[in-house]
Write a protein that holds these residues in place. Structure first.
Motif, PDB file in Angstrom:
ATOM      1  N   LEU A   1       0.816  -1.219   0.000  1.00 56.67           N
ATOM      2  CA  LEU A   1       0.000   0.000   0.000  1.00 56.67           C
ATOM      3  C   LEU A   1       0.842   1.258   0.000  1.00 56.67           C
ATOM      4  CD1 LEU A   1      -2.622  -0.930   2.775  1.00 56.67           C
ATOM      5  CD2 LEU A   1      -2.870  -1.149   0.291  1.00 56.67           C
TER       6      LEU A   1
ATOM      7  N   GLY B   1      -7.392   6.039   0.902  1.00 55.80           N
ATOM      8  CA  GLY B   1      -5.976   6.127   1.285  1.00 55.80           C
ATOM      9  C   GLY B   1      -5.712   7.209   2.314  1.00 55.80           C
TER      10      GLY B   1
ATOM     11  N   CYS C   1      -9.120   2.188   2.973  1.00 60.50           N
ATOM     12  CA  CYS C   1      -7.967   1.653   2.236  1.00 60.50           C
ATOM     13  C   CYS C   1      -8.121   1.927   0.740  1.00 60.50           C
ATOM     14  CB  CYS C   1      -7.828   0.154   2.475  1.00 60.50           C
ATOM     15  SG  CYS C   1      -6.442  -0.552   1.567  1.00 60.50           S
ATOM     16  N   ARG C   2      -7.005   2.308   0.123  1.00 63.77           N
ATOM     17  CA  ARG C   2      -7.058   2.688  -1.278  1.00 63.77           C
ATOM     18  C   ARG C   2      -7.195   1.470  -2.198  1.00 63.77           C
ATOM     19  NH1 ARG C   2      -6.449   7.521  -3.532  1.00 63.77           N
ATOM     20  NH2 ARG C   2      -5.888   7.563  -5.734  1.00 63.77           N
TER      21      ARG C   2
ATOM     22  N   THR D   1      -8.364  -1.875  -1.065  1.00 64.42           N
ATOM     23  CA  THR D   1      -9.478  -2.792  -0.751  1.00 64.42           C
ATOM     24  C   THR D   1     -10.778  -2.071  -0.439  1.00 64.42           C
ATOM     25  OG1 THR D   1      -9.003  -2.750   1.596  1.00 64.42           O
ATOM     26  CG2 THR D   1      -7.857  -4.417   0.288  1.00 64.42           C
TER      27      THR D   1
ATOM     28  N   TYR E   1     -11.378   1.370   8.534  1.00 63.04           N
ATOM     29  CA  TYR E   1     -10.777   1.117   9.842  1.00 63.04           C
ATOM     30  C   TYR E   1     -11.129   2.289  10.754  1.00 63.04           C
ATOM     31  CZ  TYR E   1      -7.836  -2.007   7.045  1.00 63.04           C
ATOM     32  OH  TYR E   1      -7.385  -2.979   6.193  1.00 63.04           O
TER      33      TYR E   1
ATOM     34  N   MET F   1      -1.493   6.834   5.735  1.00 62.72           N
ATOM     35  CA  MET F   1      -1.900   5.447   5.813  1.00 62.72           C
ATOM     36  C   MET F   1      -0.998   4.611   4.923  1.00 62.72           C
ATOM     37  SD  MET F   1      -5.664   4.135   4.825  1.00 62.72           S
ATOM     38  CE  MET F   1      -6.142   2.469   5.196  1.00 62.72           C
TER      39      MET F   1
ATOM     40  N   CYS G   1       1.164   0.364   4.675  1.00 63.46           N
ATOM     41  CA  CYS G   1       1.296  -0.949   5.274  1.00 63.46           C
ATOM     42  C   CYS G   1       2.745  -1.199   5.625  1.00 63.46           C
ATOM     43  CB  CYS G   1       0.745  -2.048   4.366  1.00 63.46           C
ATOM     44  SG  CYS G   1       1.692  -2.328   2.876  1.00 63.46           S
TER      45      CYS G   1
ATOM     46  N   VAL H   1      -1.861  -3.215   7.977  1.00 59.28           N
ATOM     47  CA  VAL H   1      -2.308  -1.886   7.554  1.00 59.28           C
ATOM     48  C   VAL H   1      -2.124  -0.939   8.731  1.00 59.28           C
ATOM     49  CG1 VAL H   1      -4.254  -0.552   6.693  1.00 59.28           C
ATOM     50  CG2 VAL H   1      -3.922  -2.902   5.933  1.00 59.28           C
TER      51      VAL H   1
END
Lengths: 846, 110
Positions: A518, B16, B33-34, B36, B40, B59, B61, B66
């Motif tokens: 990510l 993101g 999340c960008r 999925t 959160y 944000m 990982c 994550v």
């Protein structure tokens, strides 16, 4: 216990080195040290003397200062000459009438320039080249002269010629011998050197013996030569060799050599066992050593003997590598092939102007010496092979042949060097020292330099030191992993190339093609910055916003309590009273803590998220723009007031600073960039501590690069002199873009420059000579960036969508109830937080 | 008794990045999340920097987890568990969060 009193006569490079060696001894508390200097300043770097003409000051050249000596209890007496020694009474007498007792006396009186006894040679404007005072006299004389002659075509003579040329004089070199640098170079090398020097506009006259100096008809003087020819000139610099300064020793009956020089043994003692001599005044086994490295070795031997240790002086290698008038010249060992049976290999490229000659022994398996002109890359390797008596490879000619196929140079690798091999002769750093430094965790040149001092003197060994470092890193299994982070197995410069060449416009695109996962707080801002450097899109646009550090996202600097600071641009530090009033009113209305910054602007602290748009609306309406204080980007161009007000200013530094700030404002880069422009050499804007520093001269601007204040201050390097506005801007455009392309993440220009292979010279070749043919590209990239500039606050204020982010809660108009303030000196500051656990947080913060 | 309440539209949280919501007088940082689109929610309070700022962190990982990096001193907090990766003695409170159509919802006790 009575301390042993040690007097050092002479505070030149070697005298100072002796003191430094003594201070490093564990028994130093048993000694009292005192030094005398007839010059008005403490030791300075005479090797770099010519740098004085390219903008370095006496302070830059200084090797020590008074506070250092005071701090270490070293007494010193400046501008006073020791005139007599009473060996029996252990006393020295000075010109001012002082008498000082000694237990051990160290003579480090150096040498004086030899002025041949030519009738008329003692007239005005007949000078020598040895001390800073001499240089000042030469500068003064050049103001009243058009033409200058250097008598002597040796190493120092050519440096003096360079100085005269830089002072704008028509320059001539007169040499008695048939060639230049007769001691160091053979005929082929000297011929090439001569051609190149003549191409630079310096006239060379060899085989000329000056018989008299008389009044000239066109110029001030006329030199008459033994062959009947003559040369007219306005001033003369004698550089016909040096003579040991051994007068004191002669007077008190200490043994001196037939042709001068104080005779010393291997522990540097003279014929009086309590008197030592070191450096250029000393004569060891019938030889005078006119270089600094042997002098340093003598200083170490004398200090060791005085402290009861065993290091001795065992002679020194006189190989040398230097840049003369911009040309690389090196001489190693038996450069003339005088050893019986010596054979040689010669490579001469008339097109590229390179000459190399390798001298080997009769058996053809050892290096005896070499001459290198035009390309001295082989110097370190050949020197090490000679000093360490290493066997030659099968085809010794490969050592001096160019690598046509671009492969790394053949020959013996640095692995083969013994640990004892001295790589840096200025600071006596051996291969073993570098190996140990790498084992202790030094992994780049900057670290090696700071812990071993290697390459920080003349710098001649830097290529070799780097090779040893790289080799060691590899040997230690340091997979030199320069990956940016776990998401990208590339360095920042590699990613910058990928983005630029493949014209990648978003992080997602780059992640998909070259990364994984990510992303994180390392790669996102880095790539966000690269994208902004090349394409300069609005950073809060959807694909980019998640990449930005919180500072960039909210266009302000987050403070410890989560509030932000507001810093509008005040180009060059110039602000109208009306604008100043607006700043005051805004600060007052929002109760913002107000402070003047180091970059000559005003910082307003304590703004909450929801207040930022209201504050900026008023500032933008009043004509302010964002100051980019939050970005890794061009910050400020600091300036003095310049010639519109200042009595001393020679140019409009303020106007130029404003132009430059407006040109580069908002440019995003690997780290922040600070500029300054000073209107005269008094340097009130402190430009030499900036990434880009500009100082006005009578003839334009001097450009400095790579300076830094902050955690690790670095004095900027003079990059180019007397530039006009346009050329300067062109160089700065290229410099900045080259830095943006090739620097590592969060690497300031100072560290980047120190790690750049080839260093300052290479940077000049790229930026000034356009060696890589990149100049046009770099300029057009900069032009694109400048054309794309926008005030990010103005754009943001025009977008209701973007403004939605400027509130603490997405679902409430309330502010952050966690904020608490108190007042300090009539202003609002965050209330002190309860004592947190002592947490080591430093490592995570860049 | 607890209820899911709307806090914002899904487009209010740029994929993101994070935002901060106020629920039951608590500050909750919500991230999307960008890759999925998963949501959160953790406490917005950074216990190390001692300020309500985590929604403004980056944000990403780290080793498969994550995380958000504190905008103050850059420690990583796992968004699934709330644990600080560098200083495990710190743990953020985590909150249930979900999409309800185009809305993002948190659970309220009220």
């Amino acid at each position: 216990m009575q301390k042993t009193s040690i007097l050092v006569v002479g505070n030149g490079m070697v005298g100072h080195k002796f003191i430094d060696n003594m201070l490093a001894q564990s028994k130093i508390d048993q000694f009292d040290l005192m030094t005398f200097s007839e010059e008005s300043r403490l030791a300075y770097d005479r090797v770099q003397l010519s740098a004085y003409f390219s903008g370095k000051t006496a302070e830059d050249l200084a090797l020590t200062d008074e506070s250092y000596y005071q701090q270490h209890g070293v007494k010193f007496l400046l501008s006073d000459k020791v005139t007599d020694i009473d060996c029996d009474g252990h006393l020295v007498m000075t010109a001012s009438g002082q008498q000082v007792r000694y237990d051990k006396l160290v003579l480090a009186t150096g040498s004086y320039p030899f002025v041949p006894p030519i009738p008329g040679g003692d007239a005005e404007h007949c000078l020598v080249y040895r001390t800073i005072d001499d240089l000042e006299a030469i500068t003064e004389s050049s103001c009243h002269s058009d033409k200058g002659v250097v008598i002597g075509g040796g190493l120092l003579g050519l440096e003096a010629a360079n100085a005269l040329k830089n002072l704008g004089l028509e320059t001539h070199v007169v040499e008695f011998a048939p060639r230049l640098m007769a001691v160091q170079l053979d005929e082929g090398g000297a011929n090439l050197l001569r051609h190149q020097i003549e191409d630079l506009g310096v006239s060379v006259h060899t085989e000329k013996a000056t018989t008299e100096i008389v009044a000239g008809s066109q110029s001030r003087y006329r030199l008459n030569f033994a062959d009947g020819s003559h040369l007219e000139t306005d001033m003369i610099v004698f550089s016909a060799g040096i003579r040991p300064q051994d007068e004191l020793a002669r007077q008190c009956g200490i043994t001196v050599g037939e042709r001068g020089g104080i005779v010393i043994n291997d522990t540097c003692q003279t014929s009086d066992e309590d008197i030592y001599a070191i450096g250029e005044c000393a004569l060891w086994q019938g030889r005078i050593f006119g270089l600094v490295a042997p002098g340093y070795a003598m200083a170490a031997a004398a200090a060791s003997h005085i402290c009861g240790e065993s290091q001795q002086f065992t002679g020194a290698d006189m190989s040398t590598k230097l840049k003369l008038l911009g040309l690389d010249v090196a001489s190693i060992g038996d450069a003339h092939g005088q050893t019986p049976g010596a054979q040689s290999y010669t490579f001469h490229d008339e097109v590229a102007q390179v000459y190399k000659r390798l001298i080997v022994n009769e058996a053809g398996d050892r290096v005896l010496g070499a001459v290198l002109v035009g390309d001295v890359d082989a110097y370190g390797q050949l020197l090490q092979m000679m000093l360490n008596d290493m066997p030659l490879p099968d085809h010794p000619s490969a050592l001096i042949l160019p690598n046509v196929d671009g492969e790394a140079s053949q020959g013996v690798g640095v692995e083969a060097l013994p640990e004892s091999a001295q790589l840096c002769s200025c600071f006596d750093v051996t291969k073993g020292d570098i190996v140990a430094a790498v084992a202790d965790g030094a992994t780049d040149m900057a670290a090696i330099k700071s812990c071993t001092k290697a390459s920080t003197g003349c710098g001649g060994c830097s290529a070799l030191v780097k090779q040893v470092m790289d080799c060691e890193l590899a040997a230690l299994g340091h997979e030199v992993d320069n990956s940016l982070c776990e998401h990208f197995a590339y360095t920042r410069p590699e990613l910058a190339d990928i983005v630029r060449i493949k014209k990648i416009k978003t992080f997602d695109e780059l992640l998909a093609s070259h990364g994984k996962g990510l992303g994180c707080e390392v790669c996102k801002p880095t790539i966000g910055s690269i994208l902004a450097s090349f394409w300069n899109d609005y950073v809060l646009e959807e694909p980019h916003i998640g990449l930005q550090d919180t500072n960039d996202v909210y266009l302000g600097n987050m403070q410890k309590d989560g509030t932000y600071s507001v810093v509008p641009r005040i180009a060059g530090g110039e602000v109208t009273p009306d604008k100043l009033i607006v700043l005051g009113e805004v600060a007052k209305d929002f109760d913002l803590y107000t402070k003047i910054t180091g970059g000559q602007r005003i910082d307003l602290f304590g703004a909450q998220l929801h207040e930022l748009p209201q504050i900026w609306r008023r500032l933008v309406d009043a004509g302010f723009e964002t100051g980019h204080a939050y970005g890794k980007s061009v910050r400020t161009v600091k300036s003095c007031v310049g010639d519109s007000w200042c009595r001393y200013g020679v140019n409009d530094s303020l106007g130029f600073a404003i132009n430059i700030e407006n040109r580069y404002k908002g440019l995003r880069s690997p780290h922040k960039l600070k500029f300054a422009v000073s209107g005269c050499t008094r340097e009130c804007a402190e430009a030499q501590s900036k990434d880009v520093g500009i100082i006005a001269t009578e003839n334009g601007w001097n450009l400095y690069v790579g300076g830094n204040g902050g955690m690790r201050p670095r004095h900027a390097d003079l990059f180019a002199s007397d530039l006009d506005d346009q050329t300067l801007i062109q160089y700065v455009d290229r410099f900045l873009m080259f830095y943006i392309r090739s620097a590592e993440r969060l690497q300031r220009t100072s560290v980047w420059l120190e790690n750049l292979p080839g260093g300052l010279d290479y940077l000049k070749e790229v930026v000034i000579d356009d060696k890589l043919g990149l100049a046009a590209e770099l300029e057009s990239e900069m032009a694109h960036c400048i054309a794309q500039y926008q005030c990010e606050w103005k754009t943001t204020l025009e977008s209701p969508e973007k403004l939605k982010r400027f509130q603490h809660f997405i679902n409430s108009e309330l502010g952050d109830d966690g904020l608490a303030f108190s007042r300090e000196r009539e202003q609002r500051v965050p209330r002190e937080k309860p004592q947190a656990e002592q947490i080591k947080i430093v490592e995570l913060v860049d | 008794m607890s209820n899911w309440i709307d806090v914002c539209h899904r487009n209010d949280v740029v994929a993101g990045t994070g935002v901060c919501a106020l629920v039951d007088n608590e500050q909750v940082a919500i991230f999307r999340c960008r890759s999925t689109d998963e949501l959160y929610a953790v406490s917005n309070y950074d216990p190390i920097g001692q300020a309500n700022v985590l929604s403004r962190g980056i944000m990403g990982c780290v080793a498969g987890q994550v995380v958000v990096a504190s905008p103050l001193y850059k420690q990583h907090f796992c968004l699934d568990t709330g644990s600080c990766l560098q200083l495990p003695q710190y743990k953020l409170k985590t909150y249930p969060v979900r999409y309800a159509g185009e809305q993002i919802q948190l659970l309220s006790a009220a």
